[in-house]
Design a protein around this motif. Structure first.
Motif, PDB file in Angstrom:
ATOM      1  N   ALA A 202     -32.076 -26.557  11.361  1.00  0.00           N
ATOM      2  CA  ALA A 202     -32.211 -27.298  10.304  1.00  0.00           C
ATOM      3  C   ALA A 202     -32.102 -28.741  10.404  1.00  0.00           C
ATOM      4  O   ALA A 202     -30.643 -28.981  10.715  1.00  0.00           O
ATOM      5  CB  ALA A 202     -31.862 -26.765   8.962  1.00  0.00           C
ATOM      6  N   ASP A 240     -36.659 -27.687   2.619  1.00  0.00           N
ATOM      7  CA  ASP A 240     -36.189 -26.881   1.956  1.00  0.00           C
ATOM      8  C   ASP A 240     -35.727 -27.308   0.433  1.00  0.00           C
ATOM      9  O   ASP A 240     -34.725 -28.380   0.502  1.00  0.00           O
ATOM     10  CB  ASP A 240     -35.126 -26.038   2.443  1.00  0.00           C
ATOM     11  CG  ASP A 240     -34.503 -24.912   1.803  1.00  0.00           C
ATOM     12  OD1 ASP A 240     -33.984 -25.000   0.467  1.00  0.00           O
ATOM     13  OD2 ASP A 240     -34.242 -23.774   2.269  1.00  0.00           O
ATOM     14  N   THR A 243     -31.613 -27.042   0.275  1.00  0.00           N
ATOM     15  CA  THR A 243     -30.697 -27.589   1.214  1.00  0.00           C
ATOM     16  C   THR A 243     -31.347 -29.161   1.756  1.00  0.00           C
ATOM     17  O   THR A 243     -30.574 -30.057   2.348  1.00  0.00           O
ATOM     18  CB  THR A 243     -30.628 -27.073   2.591  1.00  0.00           C
ATOM     19  OG1 THR A 243     -31.755 -26.853   3.138  1.00  0.00           O
ATOM     20  CG2 THR A 243     -30.127 -25.546   2.427  1.00  0.00           C
TER      21      THR A 243
END
Length: 346
Positions: A202, A240, A243
């Motif tokens: 990520a 996301d 996050t």
């Protein structure tokens, strides 16, 4: 008992001690001994050097293709022919469902189809002889089409009772046991194709804008003890919401020992900078403190510094030094503040 005796003894001891001091007075301090110079010291100047800005992100190795084998018809699980960790080939039988009811229905449907075909042929002959109406032939054709479609549907459903592997790979997870009821869409086995692995991580929203499919990066796999060159193959189009990160997936080269689930670190080039750097050996650490020994007027002077990243044997200096100041590249542990420095011949 004479109580004056202890007092007299103490007074006598004090007098003797004073006399000894007068006879042997303490030495008078002289000039401090000069410090020996640090000889052959390699000196380097703090300088700004163009260096790439790199960030590290942790992630996991995963299979690119990881299908879940599921049922298309309902039925009790009759047999499972693969377990977790087993290698399977494309087309290999994995799961069998109880198909007795489907088989019985098919055995009844086949004679009905054959009877409809016979009736259709008879009706065509009668129409040709003008002994039957066209509407009767149309009805016979409709019954025949329905019977044929019914048999084909049952044959297809019966084939679905034998579930085969869609890929060459391994069984990652077994989701059913014999006797469980399978239904359309229910997962039975989870497979993974080990021939195509990738690294998934990520990335913060602030760094995702410059990423492009086809970009390369370095991935260090901890358990392998080596770094691999990876190619960005997929970037999720949205972040996301929790996050504020984007999922990035990098294709990895075929490597011995590389397996799904392994931990790794992705090093991503995010820009360029010109930080102030000195040789890594110039920085000494004493507990929480970081110091360098600067050379001022031919003498060593200790400086407290704050360091950043280490790249190529050079360490970034965030505070405590100015550009151009000279430091001892490898100061000895015995060095003292103010000690003369005899530089090595260049």
């Amino acid at each position: 008992m004479n109580r004056r005796a202890p007092a007299a003894a103490a007074a006598l001891a004090a007098a003797l001690s004073l006399a000894a001091c007068e006879e042997h007075p303490p030495p008078v301090p002289g000039p401090a001994r000069a410090l020996e110079p640090v000889r052959g010291a390699a000196v380097a100047a703090a300088a700004r050097t163009p260096l790439p800005i790199e960030e590290e992100f942790v992630g996991t190795v995963a299979a690119r293709f990881r299908p879940v084998v599921s049922a298309k018809v309902s039925g009790a699980v009759q047999a499972v022919h693969a377990d977790v960790g087993d290698a399977v080939a494309k087309g290999q039988l994995l799961v069998e469902l109880d198909a007795q009811e489907l088989g019985a229905r098919l055995r009844r449907a086949i004679p009905e189809r054959d009877l409809a075909a016979t009736e259709l042929e008879r009706m065509r002959g009668l129409v040709a002889q003008q002994a039957a109406a066209q509407t009767q032939l149309d009805a016979a054709e409709a019954r025949h089409r329905s019977a044929v479609a019914g048999v084909e549907e049952l044959e297809t459903m019966l084939s679905y009772a034998r579930i085969e592997s869609p890929i060459d790979g391994i069984v990652r997870e077994r989701l059913v046991d014999v006797g469980d009821l399978a239904s359309p869409g229910r997962g039975l086995l989870r497979l993974e194709d080990l021939s195509t692995l990738r690294f998934e991580t990520a990335i913060p929203e602030s760094l995702s804008g410059g990423a492009r499919v086809g970009d390369t990066a370095t991935v260090a796999i901890a358990s392998l003890g080596e770094s691999l060159e990876a190619t960005l193959s997929e970037l999720t189009p949205s972040a996301d919401p929790l996050t504020r990160t984007f999922m990035m997936k990098y294709d990895l080269p075929a490597t011995e020992g590389l397996r799904p689930g392994q931990f790794g670190r992705l090093t991503l080039h995010v820009g360029e900078a010109s930080p102030l750097v000195v040789p890594q050996g110039a920085v000494l650490r004493r507990g929480q403190l970081e110091t360098v020994w600067a050379v001022e007027d031919g003498r060593a002077r200790m400086r407290l510094v704050t360091t950043g990243k280490v790249r190529g044997g050079m360490v970034e200096i965030l505070s405590g030094l100015s550009e151009g100041e000279r430091v001892i590249a490898a100061p000895p542990s015995s060095i003292r503040d103010g000690q003369p420095v005899a530089e090595a011949a260049s």
